[in-house]
Design a protein around this motif. Structure first.
Motif, PDB file in Angstrom:
ATOM      1  N   ILE A 150       0.833  -1.202   0.000  1.00  0.00           N
ATOM      2  CA  ILE A 150       0.000   0.000   0.000  1.00  0.00           C
ATOM      3  C   ILE A 150       0.868   1.252   0.000  1.00  0.00           C
ATOM      4  O   ILE A 150       0.611   2.212  -0.744  1.00  0.00           O
ATOM      5  N   GLY A 151       1.919   1.260   0.818  1.00  0.00           N
ATOM      6  CA  GLY A 151       2.830   2.399   0.852  1.00  0.00           C
ATOM      7  C   GLY A 151       3.466   2.648  -0.497  1.00  0.00           C
ATOM      8  O   GLY A 151       3.560   3.797  -0.965  1.00  0.00           O
ATOM      9  N   HIS A 152       3.889   1.577  -1.146  1.00  0.00           N
ATOM     10  CA  HIS A 152       4.499   1.692  -2.475  1.00  0.00           C
ATOM     11  C   HIS A 152       3.482   2.209  -3.489  1.00  0.00           C
ATOM     12  O   HIS A 152       3.811   3.020  -4.353  1.00  0.00           O
ATOM     13  N   PHE A 153       2.220   1.765  -3.347  1.00  0.00           N
ATOM     14  CA  PHE A 153       1.172   2.185  -4.279  1.00  0.00           C
ATOM     15  C   PHE A 153       0.868   3.671  -4.120  1.00  0.00           C
ATOM     16  O   PHE A 153       0.680   4.380  -5.108  1.00  0.00           O
ATOM     17  N   PHE A 154       0.838   4.166  -2.890  1.00  0.00           N
ATOM     18  CA  PHE A 154       0.672   5.598  -2.663  1.00  0.00           C
ATOM     19  C   PHE A 154       1.791   6.369  -3.357  1.00  0.00           C
ATOM     20  O   PHE A 154       1.543   7.380  -4.031  1.00  0.00           O
ATOM     21  N   ARG A 155       3.005   5.890  -3.165  1.00  0.00           N
ATOM     22  CA  ARG A 155       4.169   6.609  -3.694  1.00  0.00           C
ATOM     23  C   ARG A 155       4.217   6.594  -5.213  1.00  0.00           C
ATOM     24  O   ARG A 155       4.447   7.643  -5.837  1.00  0.00           O
ATOM     25  N   GLU A 156       4.002   5.439  -5.811  1.00  0.00           N
ATOM     26  CA  GLU A 156       4.215   5.291  -7.253  1.00  0.00           C
ATOM     27  C   GLU A 156       3.001   5.632  -8.096  1.00  0.00           C
ATOM     28  O   GLU A 156       3.150   6.002  -9.265  1.00  0.00           O
ATOM     29  N   ARG A 157       1.793   5.517  -7.538  1.00  0.00           N
ATOM     30  CA  ARG A 157       0.593   5.652  -8.353  1.00  0.00           C
ATOM     31  C   ARG A 157      -0.347   6.755  -7.870  1.00  0.00           C
ATOM     32  O   ARG A 157      -0.686   7.654  -8.623  1.00  0.00           O
ATOM     33  N   ILE A 158      -0.774   6.653  -6.605  1.00  0.00           N
ATOM     34  CA  ILE A 158      -1.813   7.559  -6.123  1.00  0.00           C
ATOM     35  C   ILE A 158      -1.355   9.013  -6.122  1.00  0.00           C
ATOM     36  O   ILE A 158      -2.018   9.890  -6.694  1.00  0.00           O
ATOM     37  N   VAL A 159      -0.249   9.301  -5.487  1.00  0.00           N
ATOM     38  CA  VAL A 159       0.194  10.693  -5.369  1.00  0.00           C
ATOM     39  C   VAL A 159       0.544  11.305  -6.727  1.00  0.00           C
ATOM     40  O   VAL A 159       0.074  12.404  -7.051  1.00  0.00           O
ATOM     41  N   PRO A 160       1.331  10.645  -7.574  1.00  0.00           N
ATOM     42  CA  PRO A 160       1.672  11.271  -8.860  1.00  0.00           C
ATOM     43  C   PRO A 160       0.487  11.400  -9.815  1.00  0.00           C
ATOM     44  O   PRO A 160       0.472  12.300 -10.656  1.00  0.00           O
ATOM     45  N   ARG A 161      -0.527  10.528  -9.711  1.00  0.00           N
ATOM     46  CA  ARG A 161      -1.599  10.496 -10.704  1.00  0.00           C
ATOM     47  C   ARG A 161      -2.980  10.641 -10.060  1.00  0.00           C
ATOM     48  O   ARG A 161      -3.962  10.055 -10.508  1.00  0.00           O
ATOM     49  N   ALA A 162      -3.050  11.444  -9.018  1.00  0.00           N
ATOM     50  CA  ALA A 162      -4.272  11.522  -8.214  1.00  0.00           C
ATOM     51  C   ALA A 162      -5.506  11.861  -9.039  1.00  0.00           C
ATOM     52  O   ALA A 162      -6.567  11.235  -8.883  1.00  0.00           O
ATOM     53  N   VAL A 163      -5.419  12.846  -9.923  1.00  0.00           N
ATOM     54  CA  VAL A 163      -6.603  13.273 -10.679  1.00  0.00           C
ATOM     55  C   VAL A 163      -7.130  12.146 -11.561  1.00  0.00           C
ATOM     56  O   VAL A 163      -8.347  12.019 -11.773  1.00  0.00           O
ATOM     57  N   LEU A 164      -6.237  11.285 -12.052  1.00  0.00           N
ATOM     58  CA  LEU A 164      -6.662  10.186 -12.920  1.00  0.00           C
ATOM     59  C   LEU A 164      -7.356   9.086 -12.126  1.00  0.00           C
ATOM     60  O   LEU A 164      -8.201   8.366 -12.668  1.00  0.00           O
ATOM     61  N   TYR A 165      -7.011   8.949 -10.847  1.00  0.00           N
ATOM     62  CA  TYR A 165      -7.739   8.009  -9.998  1.00  0.00           C
ATOM     63  C   TYR A 165      -9.075   8.607  -9.559  1.00  0.00           C
ATOM     64  O   TYR A 165     -10.044   7.883  -9.342  1.00  0.00           O
ATOM     65  N   PHE A 166      -9.132   9.924  -9.459  1.00  0.00           N
ATOM     66  CA  PHE A 166     -10.396  10.590  -9.131  1.00  0.00           C
ATOM     67  C   PHE A 166     -11.402  10.407 -10.279  1.00  0.00           C
ATOM     68  O   PHE A 166     -12.576  10.114 -10.043  1.00  0.00           O
ATOM     69  N   THR A 167     -10.937  10.568 -11.517  1.00  0.00           N
ATOM     70  CA  THR A 167     -11.835  10.453 -12.671  1.00  0.00           C
ATOM     71  C   THR A 167     -12.089   9.006 -13.076  1.00  0.00           C
ATOM     72  O   THR A 167     -13.033   8.721 -13.810  1.00  0.00           O
ATOM     73  N   GLY A 168     -11.230   8.080 -12.623  1.00  0.00           N
ATOM     74  CA  GLY A 168     -11.378   6.674 -12.990  1.00  0.00           C
ATOM     75  C   GLY A 168     -10.527   6.263 -14.166  1.00  0.00           C
ATOM     76  O   GLY A 168     -10.455   5.078 -14.511  1.00  0.00           O
ATOM     77  N   GLU A 169      -9.843   7.222 -14.793  1.00  0.00           N
ATOM     78  CA  GLU A 169      -9.018   6.901 -15.967  1.00  0.00           C
ATOM     79  C   GLU A 169      -7.843   5.995 -15.605  1.00  0.00           C
ATOM     80  O   GLU A 169      -7.459   5.123 -16.385  1.00  0.00           O
ATOM     81  N   ALA A 170      -7.266   6.198 -14.419  1.00  0.00           N
ATOM     82  CA  ALA A 170      -6.123   5.377 -14.010  1.00  0.00           C
ATOM     83  C   ALA A 170      -6.543   3.940 -13.774  1.00  0.00           C
ATOM     84  O   ALA A 170      -5.806   3.003 -14.099  1.00  0.00           O
ATOM     85  N   GLN A 171      -7.747   3.735 -13.199  1.00  0.00           N
ATOM     86  CA  GLN A 171      -8.228   2.370 -12.988  1.00  0.00           C
ATOM     87  C   GLN A 171      -8.394   1.641 -14.309  1.00  0.00           C
ATOM     88  O   GLN A 171      -8.102   0.454 -14.419  1.00  0.00           O
ATOM     89  N   GLU A 172      -8.866   2.365 -15.329  1.00  0.00           N
ATOM     90  CA  GLU A 172      -9.026   1.753 -16.656  1.00  0.00           C
ATOM     91  C   GLU A 172      -7.686   1.300 -17.192  1.00  0.00           C
ATOM     92  O   GLU A 172      -7.565   0.220 -17.767  1.00  0.00           O
ATOM     93  N   ASP A 173      -6.650   2.133 -16.999  1.00  0.00           N
ATOM     94  CA  ASP A 173      -5.307   1.759 -17.451  1.00  0.00           C
ATOM     95  C   ASP A 173      -4.800   0.552 -16.685  1.00  0.00           C
ATOM     96  O   ASP A 173      -4.205  -0.369 -17.259  1.00  0.00           O
ATOM     97  N   ASP A 174      -5.023   0.540 -15.349  1.00  0.00           N
ATOM     98  CA  ASP A 174      -4.581  -0.583 -14.520  1.00  0.00           C
ATOM     99  C   ASP A 174      -5.267  -1.876 -14.953  1.00  0.00           C
ATOM    100  O   ASP A 174      -4.643  -2.940 -15.051  1.00  0.00           O
ATOM    101  N   GLU A 175      -6.579  -1.795 -15.222  1.00  0.00           N
ATOM    102  CA  GLU A 175      -7.325  -2.980 -15.646  1.00  0.00           C
ATOM    103  C   GLU A 175      -6.855  -3.456 -17.012  1.00  0.00           C
ATOM    104  O   GLU A 175      -6.767  -4.655 -17.269  1.00  0.00           O
ATOM    105  N   SER A 176      -6.540  -2.500 -17.898  1.00  0.00           N
ATOM    106  CA  SER A 176      -6.041  -2.861 -19.224  1.00  0.00           C
ATOM    107  C   SER A 176      -4.702  -3.569 -19.126  1.00  0.00           C
ATOM    108  O   SER A 176      -4.453  -4.576 -19.804  1.00  0.00           O
ATOM    109  N   ASP A 177      -3.826  -3.058 -18.243  1.00  0.00           N
ATOM    110  CA  ASP A 177      -2.518  -3.703 -18.036  1.00  0.00           C
ATOM    111  C   ASP A 177      -2.696  -5.112 -17.496  1.00  0.00           C
ATOM    112  O   ASP A 177      -1.994  -6.044 -17.902  1.00  0.00           O
ATOM    113  N   GLN A 178      -3.643  -5.273 -16.565  1.00  0.00           N
ATOM    114  CA  GLN A 178      -3.893  -6.589 -15.984  1.00  0.00           C
ATOM    115  C   GLN A 178      -4.411  -7.553 -17.027  1.00  0.00           C
ATOM    116  O   GLN A 178      -4.018  -8.721 -17.067  1.00  0.00           O
ATOM    117  N   ASP A 179      -5.302  -7.070 -17.915  1.00  0.00           N
ATOM    118  CA  ASP A 179      -5.832  -7.911 -18.986  1.00  0.00           C
ATOM    119  C   ASP A 179      -4.715  -8.361 -19.924  1.00  0.00           C
ATOM    120  O   ASP A 179      -4.673  -9.515 -20.356  1.00  0.00           O
TER     121      ASP A 179
END
Length: 354
Positions: free
Chosen positions: A290-319
């Motif tokens: 969780i700490g690593h996720f805050f550092r690498e993803r949440i803080v640098p790309r906060a607005v994209l997680y707010f809009t949901g765009e980052a989740q779409e990218d994460d899901e696409s990478d997982q697929d």
């Protein structure tokens, strides 16, 4: 390879390696000496790799300084201390174009409805400050964070204004600190809650080949100065106790731990000998993730997680990862010699498909 007997002999040889003595034991002594020399070269390589990651950390520190003015401006906009200009607010989106009403439909809207909508918007805009529930929305949207979130945490996180990542100073042991900045609230007196993650970026002397780059090895939280009756990390329960001698019953009130995101700031302590039970190891590993996720993803790309765009990218990478795994599992045996991996060190030829 078309000779069945040759294939059978090869299979027997590989089986004897995998189930019998190790590869090193099966090699002639002069070859083993040379393999040991290669091992020593590999150890030197891991130390160079460790130095590489130290310099990467220094680059992260350098660029964190360049990012910070942008993050500070993000905080001001989110909290309502800064209103961006019309030019700064321009953003072209294909999705918005698709959702716009056609000009013909717009022309059918009455003047009265337009005026009413305008008045409603103006009244609403006057009362709205910044971007309400910005960080809380992110917590709700990201599975890793929403799993920690409890209903009683949400009113508190409405007061969260910013999350920062602070890297350790040059020449200091490698670490990073998460800072959670809160506006004054009725829950605790702290304005900043911190979580420090200590890292290590050097090969283990007794197991240098396990080195895969920097890793989090420990973390430290902070004390939360809760206001009276507002601590959501504990709950009060009442328990009846019966006196053995007199047989009288009394009610005892005591506090017990309660599930809450704010337990994040009171992590499991790693003992000096590093020994932890299985549950504690899992909890600590999850904390590190969780700490690593805050550092690498949440803080640098906060607005994209707010809009949901980052989740779409994460899901696409997982697929994509899932598809790659399926391809490896299925293999390709179309009139070719197929190599099926049994482990990282052992393999066996399966021969022609026909």
């Amino acid at each position: 390879m078309q000779n069945p007997q040759a294939l059978a002999d090869l299979q027997d040889r590989l089986d004897s390696i995998s189930h019998g003595p190790s590869i090193m034991e099966s090699l002639p002594r002069p070859v083993r000496r040379r393999i040991n020399a290669l091992r020593n070269l590999q150890v030197k390589s891991t130390h160079i790799e460790a130095k590489f990651y130290e310099e990467v950390h220094e680059l992260e520190r350098k660029y964190a300084f360049l990012y910070q003015p942008l993050f500070d401006k993000r905080k001001d906009i989110v909290s309502g201390n800064l209103e961006p200009t019309d030019e700064e607010c321009e953003w072209h989106s294909d999705h918005e174009d698709e959702n716009e009403l056609s000009e013909n439909l717009k022309s059918k809207v009455s003047v009265e409805e337009k005026e009413k909508e305008k008045k409603d918007e103006e009244a609403s805009d006057e009362n709205m400050k910044g971007i309400p529930d910005f960080w809380l929305t992110i917590f709700r949207s990201v599975d890793m964070l929403s799993d920690m979130l409890q209903e009683h945490d949400e009113p508190i996180l409405k007061h969260l204004q910013d999350i920062k990542v602070i890297f350790s100073e040059a020449k200091q042991p490698m670490s990073f600190t998460l800072e959670f900045h809160f506006e004054p609230n009725t829950y605790f007196n702290n304005t900043v809650l911190t979580k420090v993650y200590k890292m290590k970026s050097e090969p283990e002397p007794d197991d240098p080949f396990s080195f895969e780059g920097p890793e989090i090895v420990d973390c430290e939280g902070c004390d939360i100065d809760w206001k009276k009756g507002k601590d959501v990390t504990v709950k009060t329960i009442k328990k009846k106790q019966k006196h053995k001698g007199r047989g009288t019953v009394r009610t005892v009130t005591k506090q017990v731990p309660n599930d809450s995101f704010f337990n994040f700031f009171n992590p499991i302590k790693v003992s000096s000998d590093g020994e932890l039970d299985e549950d504690s190891e899992f909890t600590l590993a999850t904390d590190f993730e969780i700490g690593h996720f805050f550092r690498e993803r949440i803080v640098p790309r906060a607005v994209l997680y707010f809009t949901g765009e980052a989740q779409e990218d994460d899901e696409s990478d997982q697929d994509d990862d899932d598809e790659e795994e399926e391809e490896v599992e299925e293999g390709e045996c179309d009139n070719k010699v197929c190599l099926n991996l049994l482990s990282e060190e052992e393999s066996v030829f399966c021969g022609y498909n026909n």
